[in-house]
Design a protein around this motif. Structure first.
Motif, PDB file in Angstrom:
ATOM      1  N   SER A  73      46.635 -17.484  26.047  1.00 16.52           N
ATOM      2  CA  SER A  73      45.437 -17.363  25.158  1.00 16.52           C
ATOM      3  C   SER A  73      44.413 -16.248  25.675  1.00 16.52           C
ATOM      4  O   SER A  73      43.838 -15.689  24.822  1.00 16.52           O
ATOM      5  CB  SER A  73      44.529 -18.622  25.176  1.00 16.52           C
ATOM      6  N   HIS A  74      44.392 -16.164  26.917  1.00 19.45           N
ATOM      7  CA  HIS A  74      43.497 -15.028  27.691  1.00 19.45           C
ATOM      8  C   HIS A  74      44.166 -14.299  28.763  1.00 19.45           C
ATOM      9  O   HIS A  74      45.042 -15.107  29.328  1.00 19.45           O
ATOM     10  CB  HIS A  74      42.449 -15.566  28.315  1.00 19.45           C
ATOM     11  N   HIS A 134      46.131 -12.778  21.972  1.00 18.06           N
ATOM     12  CA  HIS A 134      45.500 -13.219  23.161  1.00 18.06           C
ATOM     13  C   HIS A 134      44.161 -12.463  23.430  1.00 18.06           C
ATOM     14  O   HIS A 134      44.086 -11.088  22.899  1.00 18.06           O
ATOM     15  CB  HIS A 134      46.275 -13.178  24.514  1.00 18.06           C
ATOM     16  N   LYS A 135      43.059 -12.810  24.026  1.00 13.84           N
ATOM     17  CA  LYS A 135      42.099 -12.034  24.431  1.00 13.84           C
ATOM     18  C   LYS A 135      42.352 -11.497  25.610  1.00 13.84           C
ATOM     19  O   LYS A 135      42.494 -12.245  26.780  1.00 13.84           O
ATOM     20  CB  LYS A 135      40.730 -12.862  24.451  1.00 13.84           C
TER      21      LYS A 135
END
Length: 311
Positions: A73-74, A134-135
């Motif tokens: 996600s990151h 994703h960040k």
């Protein structure tokens, strides 16, 4: 997390013994190991993935494979000052770039409808332009020599040795006192036919396998298949299994007459009962363990002092 790893070792929930300090020679097996370990992750808690420092050439392509495989996600990307080799690992870059073993999506072909139109560009119907999102948290240091790996390579082997020594420290008595050398510790006796054997990093002729195993660092593993051997062994695997590793040990000696491995390990007996495979990799016992043994008269066992370079 802070501090050298050897100072706060813990038993992992899931572990595979890869057997080498670099995955450059066998990236496919490395990805298989990552898949195997990741498949046991329960998504009830956050997971932090610590990637390798190999980010050039094939290392960058392998990193793209891993990101695509794990779908984080990151991503925290720490850049180096004045270093342009590694692009920002945005969702678009991961989606469209080819990895080492995976292919990226092709850029969508778009049609121009006309100049001045509100919808001047439109993609054909059915074309999937969505990408796993994703960040990206991009850290770019501005001070000189940030991230330069000048002395890191020199110290990496020392840190690996310290990790092994920290692990072997569990063999010592918890009481404060003198550190016992390896030859003063009582090993486990393991019959040849009770465990399968495999050298991971190179091919070894069966007639020479015991020379390779003796005085070596081994992964104590558990393969799903039952080890069956009609003879007294040894049992040799033809392929390297992707399996659970329950800990590590040192083959302190090999008794060819009684067909026994003598193994030193801090792994508790309850877990040792599950071990049915020994994996030998390209990880060496620290030199100080062998050279620094006290109470030895004459030549030190397993240490070559007189070597003939014509051999």
């Amino acid at each position: 997390l802070p501090g050298p790893p050897f100072t706060h070792q813990q038993m992992p929930s899931k572990m595979v013994y890869y057997g080498q300090t670099s995955c450059e020679q066998d990236t496919e097996r490395y990805l298989d190991v990552v898949k195997y370990v990741f498949s046991y992750y329960k998504k009830e808690v956050p997971l932090i993935i610590n990637t390798m420092g190999w980010v050039k050439g094939e290392g960058l392509l392998l990193l793209i494979d891993i990101i695509r495989l794990l779908s984080p996600s990151h991503i925290v990307q720490m850049d180096m000052c004045d270093w342009k080799v590694m692009p920002p690992l945005t969702s678009e870059h991961i989606h469209f770039s080819a990895g080492l073993h995976t292919k990226g999506k092709q850029q969508p072909k778009c049609k121009q409808l006309g100049v001045g139109s509100m919808e001047s560009w439109k993609c054909p119907e059915g074309e999937d332009v969505s990408a796993p999102q994703h960040k990206l948290l991009y850290v770019h240091p501005e001070f000189p020599r940030a991230g330069v790996a000048g002395e890191v390579r020199v110290h990496s082997s020392i840190l690996r040795d310290m990790s092994i020594l920290g692990y072997l420290g569990h063999l010592q008595s918890p009481d404060i006192g003198a550190v016992l050398p390896l030859h003063s510790l009582v090993p486990y006796q393991v019959p040849f036919n009770a465990v399968a054997l495999r050298v991971i990093h190179t091919d070894v002729a069966p007639s020479n396998i015991m020379y390779a195993v003796n005085a070596s660092w081994v992964g104590l593993c558990c393969i799903p298949e039952e080890v069956r051997c009609q003879s007294e062994g040894p049992v040799l695997l033809t392929q390297t299994p992707i399996c659970d590793c329950l800990g590590f040990g040192i083959v302190r000696g090999v008794d060819m007459e009684k067909k026994l491995y003598h193994i030193l390990t801090p792994v508790p007996p309850a877990n040792l009962r599950l071990v049915n495979c020994l994996l030998l990799g390209n990880i060496a016992i620290p030199n100080c363990v062998l050279v620094g043994q006290q109470g030895i008269e004459g030549e030190i066992p397993y240490v070559t002092s007189d070597y003939n370079y014509s051999i």
